[in-house]
Every structure is written in structure tokens, then in C-alpha cells.
Design an enzyme around this catalytic site. Structure first.
Site, PDB file in Angstrom:
ATOM      1  N   GLU A  12      -1.676  -9.080   3.599  1.00 33.20           N
ATOM      2  CA  GLU A  12      -1.549  -9.643   4.960  1.00 33.20           C
ATOM      3  C   GLU A  12      -2.899 -10.014   5.570  1.00 33.20           C
ATOM      4  OE1 GLU A  12      -0.575  -6.603   4.071  1.00 33.20           O
ATOM      5  OE2 GLU A  12      -1.212  -5.062   5.471  1.00 33.20           O
ATOM      6  N   HIS A  38      -3.598  -5.044   0.531  1.00 33.52           N
ATOM      7  CA  HIS A  38      -2.967  -5.519   1.762  1.00 33.52           C
ATOM      8  C   HIS A  38      -3.066  -7.038   1.825  1.00 33.52           C
ATOM      9  CE1 HIS A  38      -2.480  -1.671   3.950  1.00 33.52           C
ATOM     10  NE2 HIS A  38      -3.479  -1.294   3.168  1.00 33.52           N
ATOM     11  N   CYS A  45       0.841  -1.198   0.000  1.00 35.89           N
ATOM     12  CA  CYS A  45       0.000   0.000   0.000  1.00 35.89           C
ATOM     13  C   CYS A  45       0.881   1.255   0.000  1.00 35.89           C
ATOM     14  CB  CYS A  45      -0.985  -0.056   1.163  1.00 35.89           C
ATOM     15  SG  CYS A  45      -2.477   0.875   0.815  1.00 35.89           S
TER      16      CYS A  45
HETATM   17  N1  GLN Z   1      -2.131   6.525   2.816  1.00 36.32           N
HETATM   18  C1  GLN Z   1      -2.181   5.760   1.630  1.00 36.32           C
HETATM   19  C2  GLN Z   1      -3.549   5.826   0.967  1.00 36.32           C
HETATM   20  O1  GLN Z   1      -4.517   6.181   1.585  1.00 36.32           O
HETATM   21  C3  GLN Z   1      -1.814   4.329   1.896  1.00 36.32           C
HETATM   22  C4  GLN Z   1      -2.834   3.631   2.726  1.00 36.32           C
HETATM   23  C5  GLN Z   1      -2.315   2.382   3.332  1.00 36.32           C
HETATM   24  O2  GLN Z   1      -1.121   2.140   3.336  1.00 36.32           O
HETATM   25  N2  GLN Z   1      -3.212   1.615   3.904  1.00 36.32           N
HETATM   26  O3  GLN Z   1      -3.678   5.498  -0.179  1.00 36.32           O
END
Ligand code: GLN
Length: 585
Positions: free
Chosen positions: A534, A532, A403
């Protein structure tokens, strides 16, 4: 439906969630279908707006629910897929009751905590416990209900009251209360008083502990167990000692050794009622669990992985990331050595203010076998993350960016390889000219709760991505389903330039508009994912991007990829066509 209520006394944070998940796993190993509900007595409607540094990570479910991290434990231990409704908060219950009141459902009545809130809690639990959570698509046999905090907290009172009523409603042999307590050792002596008081207060609240699970550092002495049994008016078999174990994966084994299974069978009067096919399935799960989790560790080679993040003071902020690394290390037969690096310490400002910290952080990154940059929000630390990504890229060190970790890798690439010196993200500088990462058009800027791009969504591998190491790890699937949580994305206007410079977007969303996976061809393992992975990692079925990362760091990527389906663990491929979403082991 049978219920196991797991409540806590003395102090919270001693592993109630692990005891609850382990109990669920044991029930599964005898062939039962198990679901779970976590109750959080706070007023937030969900965990999405809470700071990870205070509460630990926000766990994301397939339906996009942003929930307490304990739901992650349940999904991982029980290999089930829960819904946002499986996490109850005071906020959710009150919102529900107040909406009903406004609609006129209680017309003429005075709406009160008892019975309206307590009834709403019971109705919620009874309804949600029935939602199928695994590939059988059938109702579960048992629902584990974990009550957050400790009994006696003001916030949890309506829930405790509701549970006493539910015990009655569920009827004989259908409700069991495990009360988790803590037995401290003071000057070498195991102290039972806190447990005695905790059990007394649970009783006065109307609950009846059927099992007292005592958290302790060392095994409980026989005399301690007898004392607790005597003072709490239970049999000695009803006192279970849960000592610190080398890994939490060994807790189910510890509980089994203390005879929890016969106790559960007896309490629920389940003797021979389980279909033989389910019994066999349960046995197999248990075998796999033990072979993977018990024999590990001591004789394995170490794999050193640097986690470069911004919430590192509280390791729970990255709970699922750590778990995915652990699952992957177990599968690679390596001992995970996780090195925590504060991203800010890698920045030039720290070199000025605290050179020792700066050099230490860089030493850790430079000597690690792999660099991981996980998710995060806001600008703090992001220059340090980019520097770490650059190091990994330049030095052919395996890199996984998740992310935010993918976004910083893309920005770094744009700066170094495309000559866009001021490339940045709209999140870090809204007024910048070269916003390589931008706000997604459909996202609500005004409301913060539940408005990100959330939950399970498809990623399609692009033509020409056959060389991808990650794709091979996903068993060359054309499409994978993973969970998301973000507001920003790669700006489509820069894609051509980035690709021409060698950064390939090998995975995109189903419309081809959203960049999901970047990977470098000419690198042992340089992968960034917008999702994500995970959140879908399972003890017996590690997340593929993490597995690839750990294997590459340990120097066994090719072997692990080749053996994916022949190493004796016939699990579905995590993330592929939603395989981990409810498919059983
Ligand atoms: N802050 C970034 C976004 O909103 C990454 C979000 C995250 O890593 N969950 O896209």
C-alpha cells in the site's frame, strides 16, 4: 527554489494535507517539478513509535523512514519518492541542534530557540527541498511546506518564526502562504468570524496569507467570500472555497475551477519559463487525473470488501490501505464499498459476551466479495483474523493478507492443513512450542524506535511460480521492490511442511531466506505478502496485490490483468524494479 507554505487556522484535521497535495498536483500539471516537506511540531523524533489509533497510520518511505501519513498523500498525488528528512519534527530539530552543541559547534555561545533552532529549521528546509524526488533526478522547482497543527499552538511557534524568516530569505515572488481555515454553517448561515480571527493571529505571528482556503460543507456564498476578503484585507480572488467533495481526488479539480493556477503563476511570476516538454507532460498528467477521478462512481457496480482489523475505530489507521483499494477500484471501474469488521468480534469470546456483534461481524465477512487482513501489532484480534482467513480460504473468497495478515494466514494454514494445532507467532506467545512465525534474528529487542526491518527491499519470484496470479499482475517481473515494516517472519523450519501441504512461498528475499509472498494455486485469489504494498500505490498506478484483490473480488481479475498495459494509462508497473520509486507517470 520557490516555496508554498500551507498553514492552518481555526481547527486542524480539516484537510490541510489534501489542499497542500492538490496545490502540488496543480503545479505539476503546468510542468513544474514539485517536492514537499511536512512539519510536525511534536517532540517524537519520528512517527514510528506512535499509536495508529491516536495518530493514524505510520507511513513508511523507501529509505525506511517512519513518517506522518501526510507524506503518503504527497507521494500518491505527486508520484514522488520522499526521504525521511522530508518529515521534520521538533524532536529531530532539537536532536540536531543539541548534537551540534555537544560537538562544540556553537562554542562560547548561548544556544537559543531564536536564532539557533529557527536557523536550523530553515537550513533543513533549504537543504531537503533540493533532494531530487522524481525520475528527472533534478532539483524541484517548488517545495510545498505543510505546517502541522494550527498557527498559535505553542509547539509550532519556532516553525512559524522560521517561516517568516524564510519568506524574507526566499525573496520576492518565491514564497506563497496558503492559510487553511474553516467556515462553519450555523443555522443555515456561513460564519466568517473564526476565519477572521485565524487570519489576524497568523498576521500577528508575522506570516502573510496570500491565499485563504476556506473549508466548508457547501459552496461559499458570494457575500461570505466578500466578507472574508474585506475583513482579512485580501482580494476576493484570494479567497478559495474548498467544499466537501464526493472524493478527495476531486479537490484538485475544484481548486483549478476557482482559478488557482493563474493565481500561482502570477504569485511566482512563472509565465513562459517552463520547457515545452514539461508542459506537455503536465497536461497529460492532468488529463489522466481528470478522466480517472471525475467520471467515476455513480454508475459503477459496487464491490464489497471486508477489512478485518484491530484499529478500526480510527479509519486513518489504515489510510494507505484504503487509498490502495480506492485506486484499484477506480482502475477496475467499480465503486468501493468498504466494510469495517473488528477482528475481535469474530472470536468465540464475543459470541458469549455480545452475540449480536459476533453474528453481525460474521454476516459481514460471509457476504463480502473479498476479505482483507491488513498489518498490525500484538495478539489482540488475531484469532478473529485467522478465522476470517480460514473462511476466505474454504469458501474461495478472494483474500489479501498484508504483513500481519500474511502471518495469520500462514498460522491458520499450519493449524488446519498441517495439523499443527498450537501453531502461533512468537509475537502472540513467546513461550509456545510451535512458533510458525518468529522474531527476526537481527532485530533489536531493546530499542523500539526505527529498529524494525524497514523500507524498500527486493522480493524474488521463485522458480515454478509462473502460475502465480500476483506475478502476472506485476507484469511477470522476476523481482519486485516493495516497502517493509515488521519484526517477525515465517519460521524457516516450517516451510517444507507448509509447502507440502499446498501453501507456496512464491516470493522470497534476495538471499532466499525470508518469506515474502504466499499464494494458493487452487484458489481464485489467496495472497499474503510480508511487505506493505500500500505504501507504493499511486492514484494512476495502483498497487498490484491490491489491484488483483479488488479485481478478483469484482470478478474481473483476468480482464484487468490482460488489460494492464493497454487500458490507455501508460504508467510504469508499480513496485517492479522500483518503478514507482520516482519514475514519473
Ligand atoms: N507485528 C508483525 C511483525 O512485526 C506484523 C507487522 C505489520 O503488520 N506491520 O512482524
Amino acid at each position: 527554489m520557490k516555496y508554498v507554505l500551507v498553514s492552518g487556522g481555526v481547527i486542524s484535521g480539516v484537510g490541510k494535507g489534501i489542499i497542500a497535495s492538490s496545490t502540488g498536483l496543480l503545479l505539476k500539471t503546468i510542468g513544474l517539478k514539485v517536492s514537499s516537506i511536512k512539519i510536525d511540531p511534536y517532540l517524537n523524533v519520528d512517527a514510528g513509535t506512535m499509536n495508529p489509533k491516536e495518530h493514524g497510520e505510520v507511513f513508511v518511505l523507501s529509505d525506511g523512514g517512519e513518517v506522518d501519513l501526510d507524506l503518503g498523500n504527497y507521494e500518491r498525488y505527486l508520484n514522488i519518492t520522499l526521504t525521511r528528512e522530508n518529515n521534520i519534527t521538533t524532536g529531530k530539530i532539537y536532536q540536531h541542534v543539541i548534537e551540534k552543541e555537544r560537538r562544540g559547534d556553537y562554542l562560547g555561545k548561548t544556544v537559543q530557540v531564536v536564532p539557533h533552532i529557527t536557523d536550523a529549521i530553515q537550513a533543513w528546509i533549504e537543504r531537503v527541498a533540493k533532494i531530487p524526488v522524481d525520475d528527472s533526478n533534478e532539483e524541484a522547482d517548488v517545495c510545498i511546506v505543510e505546517l502541522g497543527g494550527t498557527v498559535g499552538d505553542i509547539e509550532s511557534m519556532p516553525f512559524v518564526e522560521a517561516m517568516t524568516q524564510l519568506r524574507h530569505r526566499a525573496g520576492k515572488n518565491n514564497f506563497l502562504n496558503i492559510h487553511v481555515s474553516y467556515v462553519p454553517t450555523i443555522n443555515g448561515e456561513q460564519k466568517t468570524k473564526p476565519t477572521q480571527h485565524a487570519v489576524k493571529s497568523v498576521r500577528s505571528a508575522g506570516l502573510i496569507p496570500d491565499l485563504i482556503a476556506c473549508r466548508c460543507e457547501r459552496p461559499l456564498e458570494r457575500s461570505t467570500i466578500e466578507k472574508i476578503a474585506h475583513h482579512c484585507q485580501v482580494d476576493v480572488q484570494q479567497v478559495v472555497a474548498v467544499r466537501d467533495m464526493p472524493t478527495i481526488y476531486q479537490v484538485p479539480v475544484l481548486l483549478e475551477e476557482q482559478g488557482l493556477i493563474p493565481l500561482l503563476r502570477e504569485a511566482f511570476k512563472i509565465q513562459d519559463a517552463i520547457p515545452p516538454a514539461m508542459v506537455r507532460k503536465g497536461r497529460k498528467i492532468w488529463q489522466q487525473w481528470k478522466s480517472l477521478t471525475v467520471t467515476q462512481d455513480h454508475y459503477y457496480e459496487q464491490v464489497n470488501v471486508a477489512l478485518v482489523g484491530k484499529y478500526i475505530e480510527l479509519h486513518d489507521s489504515y489510510l494507505s490501505v484504503i487509498k490502495s483499494l480506492e485506486h484499484s477500484a477506480m482502475r477496475c471501474r467499480r465503486k468501493l464499498n468498504l466494510i469495517w469488521v473488528d477482528a475481535e468480534h469474530l472470536e468465540p469470546a464475543t459470541r458469549q459476551s455480545d452475540p449480536a456483534k459476533f453474528h453481525k461481524a460474521w454476516h459481514e465477512v460471509c457476504t463480502a466479495s473479498g476479505v482483507l487482513v491488513p498489518g498490525g501489532f500484538g495478539q489482540r484480534g488475531t484469532e478473529g483474523m485467522m478465522a476470517a482467513a480460514k473462511w476466505a480460504r474454504d469458501n474461495r473468497t478472494p483474500y489479501l493478507g498484508v504483513c500481519l495478515g500474511m502471518q495469520v494466514a500462514v498460522i491458520e494454514y499450519a493449524r488446519t492443513m498441517c495439523g499443527i494445532a498450537d501453531a502461533t507467532s512468537e509475537e502472540f506467545n513467546a513461550k509456545a512450542t510451535d512458533k510458525v512465525i518468529v522474531f527476526m534474528p537481527e532485530i533489536d529487542k531493546a530499542t523500539m524506535g526505527g529498529t524494525m526491518r524497514l523500507g524498500l527491499r527486493p522480493t524474488v519470484f521463485q522458480p515454478g511460480s509462473e502460475w502465480s496470479r500476483l506475478r502476472a499482475l506485476y507484469n511477470n517481473a522476476p523481482e519486485v521492490l516493495e516497502r517493509h515494516r515488521h519484526r517477525y517472519e515465517v519460521n524457516p523450519t516450517y516451510i517444507e511442511r507448509l509447502e507440502q501441504a499446498g501453501l507456496t512461498f512464491i516470493g522470497k528475499d534476495d538471499k532466499g531466506e525470508r518469506m515474502e509472498i504466499v499464494e494458493l494455486k487452487d484458489h481464485p485469489y489467496f495472497v499474503g505478502v510480508q511487505y506493505h504494498p500500500e505504501y507504493l500505490s499511486r492514484v494512476l498506478d495502483p498497487s498490484r496485490p491490491y489491484l488483483g484483490f479488488v479485481a478478483a473480488s469484482a470478478g474481473c481479475l483476468e480482464q484487468v490483468t490482460a488489460n494492464l498495459n493497454t487500458d490507455g494509462i501508460d504508467s510504469p508497473v508499480n513496485g517492479v524494479n522500483g518503478a514507482a520509486n520516482g519514475k514519473d507517470f
